[in-house]
Enzyme design. Structure first.
Site, PDB file in Angstrom:
ATOM      1  CB  ALA A 182      -0.919  -0.012   1.215  1.00 15.90           C
ATOM      2  CG  MET A 183      -1.002   4.959  -0.930  1.00 15.80           C
ATOM      3  SD  MET A 183      -1.867   6.070  -2.058  1.00 15.80           S
ATOM      4  CE  MET A 183      -3.539   5.971  -1.437  1.00 15.80           C
ATOM      5  NE  ARG A 184      -1.686   1.272   5.615  1.00 17.60           N
ATOM      6  CZ  ARG A 184      -2.597   0.625   4.895  1.00 17.60           C
ATOM      7  NH1 ARG A 184      -3.149   1.234   3.855  1.00 17.60           N
ATOM      8  NH2 ARG A 184      -2.948  -0.613   5.191  1.00 17.60           N
ATOM      9  CE1 TYR A 185       2.008  -0.283   6.471  1.00 19.46           C
ATOM     10  CE2 TYR A 185       0.772  -1.220   4.639  1.00 19.46           C
ATOM     11  CZ  TYR A 185       0.894  -0.953   5.989  1.00 19.46           C
ATOM     12  OH  TYR A 185      -0.079  -1.349   6.855  1.00 19.46           O
ATOM     13  CB  THR A 186       5.896   2.250  -1.158  1.00 18.29           C
ATOM     14  OG1 THR A 186       4.804   3.041  -1.653  1.00 18.29           O
ATOM     15  CG2 THR A 186       5.485   0.790  -1.104  1.00 18.29           C
TER      16      THR A 186
END
Length: 750
Positions: free
Chosen positions: A127-131
């Protein structure tokens, strides 16, 4: 005064009424144009779709260049959808991830940190919150000239910000990374290419504006995917694809031999290793790959693609096996090519390579001209300000006096030194300490430098040759900085051919056993005693035939139709087998009465109990239809006799139930694909109900011995004994000795 009443006007209710047909047409057309121009198709200039362009621009606004520290991907996506692209965040993030995947983009524009998917599963990204992400160095090719007056700007969706209509690409990005898209009524499929080859083609086209696509293909030899799989499409087909803008490219995996194993080290573009392994494993489970013992995935960080095929022995024909896998799995894959792009005129069109590059070079030339004009304007403005500054320096005391004493110093300066309003404003905005430090030599040095640059820029604009030289030098500089070697080798290969079921099945001796009630099974070996096997209650042996596991076996029913299946698919002889009616669909009331086996070179003698028959190839008995195929045309009350393998025989022996035996040359029997055949032996019409042909045999003159079966007794007739029975086809033949006139069948003894 007229008595005509005034026309009644319809009341206005705050909305417009139009026919549904007209509204639907307009709404669908508007939607179609939106999808084509603002979503699915790329622009020829920068090679980007709107969402891609907005992602790159937003990252530049956030300062996420190659030298910067990466930021959370969610930050970028939030800026994109909040400021420029009011659509779903997941779709925007997926577009962003695609530009960061080195196995999807030939030259990735985004440097992703974290899980951005894998070639095995491109959509397995986190998910974009992790990358986190930032731009790669090559993204500078798209953004480097953005602030230099090279693009038009439009308001964003809510009119609060401006965004670039396109990016000033220094390279034909669409050819470098390619793209796919589906619009309304049209689609696009651009393959990626090698940067050095594309630049070489552009330079050739600059030097030779009338160059043909075939000439450009001397530089752009074909697509260059981000994988080392071979491109096996013939060169002529590639040239035709670039000339028409439509076609396909075929890519094939690369493999090598390591002892007894086959190692696959590169897969075609966007092919999943796990899917290929699953396809191979499915064939192994279906016993369609007897040459392979196992398949393993040994891919790791150092070897992104390493699929090991473990062969059963070192005698396996590797090329033949891999040819079969290329034809039946994704180890070889075809990619559609459709060079459909939005041109400089704002219209989508399928373009040839020559037209595409010519139009892109026109875009690049216009971009360079706009950049030069913008720089000229900046220099002229700076020169104008420096002229005023020089006047201020030469009259510094007077300037200070005016500023100190005058209520409105700007008009006073303009009047005193004949300055423009811009010059006066600039002098007043200059800090006193800076003004005091100004040196005449520095000002004049900057003036000389700018005037020299201005002369050079104007000279470039006035000369087509210098403009072309500038564009070429910039292309070569980018090629030197970002270019690399081709990854996808172009190799001339023949088309892959799938092996037939016969070639894939190991050849083992088998005996096919058919019972009277139509149950079939197969036993290994040719020395099988079918008579001693167990059968279902009320059933018994009808016939056996020797075959091999990689051959077909054919069955003939009581109506003369033939059916066939592969021997290796038959059930084992350990049980009672299975009914043929489960595999085939004979007509109602028909039963299976005979069978035969062999290969394409096998010839059979077919006959009916009424004395008609013909010679045919075993292939004529084969069919894929469950309902079978017509083979023997039977006269009323006639039955089918067991087929007899002709082999090297040159004579035919026919015997009736009344003991009449006839021998004659095989050449007198017609060769047919199907039908009734010719009369083999004469049976008087009056005796046709009581006398019938019971067997036929094919024998070699002087070599074979004919065995006549009558109950449990067997009479052996040598070739010399048969001389008294030799005659012409369709005659009565000779009568066997007394006591042997009730014949059950014929066979041969060597």
């Amino acid at each position: 005064m007229s008595d005509t009443p005034a026309p009644v006007r319809p009341a206005f209710h705050g909305f417009e009424q139009i026919p549904l047909k007209e509204y639907a047409e307009k709404a669908y057309l508007d939607y179609s144009m939106y999808v084509v121009l603002d979503r699915a198709l790329p622009f020829i200039g920068d090679g980007l779709k709107p969402v891609q362009r907005r992602i790159i621009y937003s990252m530049s606004e956030l300062g996420l260049n190659a030298a910067a520290k990466p930021k959370k991907s969610a930050r970028t996506v939030g800026d994109v959808i909040g400021k420029f692209h009011p659509h779903g965040d997941s779709a925007c993030y997926e577009a962003m991830v695609l530009m960061a995947q080195p196995f999807s983009y030939r030259y990735p524009l985004i440097d992703g940190q974290g899980n951005f998917g894998s070639s095995d599963d491109p959509k397995s990204f986190a998910a974009m919150r992790y990358t986190e992400s930032k731009m790669t160095p090559i993204a500078e090719v798209l953004l480097g000239e953005l602030g230099q007056g090279t693009v038009d700007w439009d308001a964003n969706f809510d009119g609060t910000l401006e965004e670039p209509t396109w990016l000033p690409a220094r390279l034909p990005h669409l050819l470098l990374n390619g793209t796919t898209g589906i619009a309304v009524g049209m689609a696009t499929d651009f393959p990626p290419h090698n940067l050095n080859e594309v630049v070489d083609a552009c330079i050739h086209l600059i030097d030779e504006p009338k160059a043909t696509t075939a000439e450009l293909c001397e530089h752009i030899k074909g697509p260059d995917y981000p994988t080392e799989a071979e491109i096996i499409t013939p060169r002529a087909d590639l040239v035709s694809m670039y000339e028409t803008g439509n076609g396909s490219v075929r890519a094939r995996a690369v493999y090598s031999r390591e002892k007894e194993n086959i190692v696959i080290t590169a897969l075609p573009y966007q092919v999943s290793p796990s899917k290929v392994i699953e396809q191979i494993a499915n064939q192994m489970r279906a016993k369609k790959l007897p040459w392979l013992e196992d398949v393993r995935d040994e891919s790791d960080h150092e070897n992104p693609t390493r699929i090991v095929l473990i062969a059963r022995s070192n005698r396996v024909d590797v090329d033949q096996l891999m040819g079969h896998l290329f034809a039946t799995t994704d180890l070889e894959k075809s990619f559609r090519v459709n060079l459909n792009v939005i041109g400089l005129d704002g219209r989508p069109q399928v373009k040839s390579l020559a037209v595409f590059l010519t139009e892109w070079l026109s875009f690049r030339t216009n971009t360079v001209i706009r950049r030069i004009n913008h720089r000229i304007e900046r220099i002229e403005r700076r020169l104008h300000l420096l002229d005023g500054l020089l006047i201020a320096f030469l009259n510094l005391d007077e300037v200070i006096r005016i500023i100190r004493t005058e209520d409105e110093p700007k008009p006073a300066l303009i009047a005193r030194f004949d300055l423009t309003e811009t010059q006066a404003e600039y002098i007043l905005e200059t800090k006193l300490r800076q003004l005091a430090r100004l040196e005449e030599m520095k000002i004049r040095g900057e003036l000389d430098s700018l005037e020299k640059e201005l002369d050079g820029l104007r000279s470039t604009l006035d000369s087509k040759a210098k403009l072309k030289k500038l564009i070429k030098s910039e292309l070569l500089a980018d090629a030197k900085k970002y270019g690399d070697a081709r990854r996808s080798p172009l190799v001339s290969r023949g088309a892959a051919v799938a092996l037939s079921e016969t070639e894939l099945t190991p050849s083992e001796a088998m005996t096919v056993i058919l019972s009277e009630k139509g149950w079939v099974r197969a036993a290994k070996g040719h020395d099988v005693s079918a008579e001693t096997m167990s059968y279902r209650d009320g059933d018994k042996l009808l016939a056996t035939v020797n075959s091999r596991s990689n051959q077909q076996v054919a069955f003939i029913d009581s109506t003369g139709r033939s059916f066939s299946t592969s021997v290796h698919t038959l059930p084992s002889a350990r049980g009672n087998g299975e009914p043929l009616t489960g595999r085939f669909s004979p007509s109602s009331g028909a039963s299976f009465v005979a069978m035969a086996a062999g290969d394409s070179s096998t010839s059979l003698l077919l006959a009916t109990s009424h004395g008609y028959g013909f010679v045919t190839s075993f292939d004529n008995l084969l069919t894929r239809q469950k309902a079978g195929k017509g083979l023997l045309n039977l006269t009323p009350q006639a039955r089918v006799l067991s087929p007899f393998v002709v082999g090297s025989a040159d004579h035919v022996a026919v015997v009736t139930s009344a003991g009449h035996l006839l021998v004659y040359p095989l050449s007198e029997v017609p060769a047919l694909d199907k039908g009734k055949g010719n009369k083999l032996i004469e049976i008087p019409k009056a005796k046709l109900g009581t006398e019938q042909v019971v067997a036929v045999a094919a024998l070699s003159s002087g070599a074979s011995k004919l065995l006549v079966h009558s109950g449990a007794r067997v009479m052996t007739l040598s070739w010399s004994d048969l001389q008294s029975y030799i005659g012409r086809r369709a005659t009565r033949g000779g009568l066997l000795p007394r006591g042997w006139q009730k014949v059950d069948g014929l066979s041969l003894a060597s």
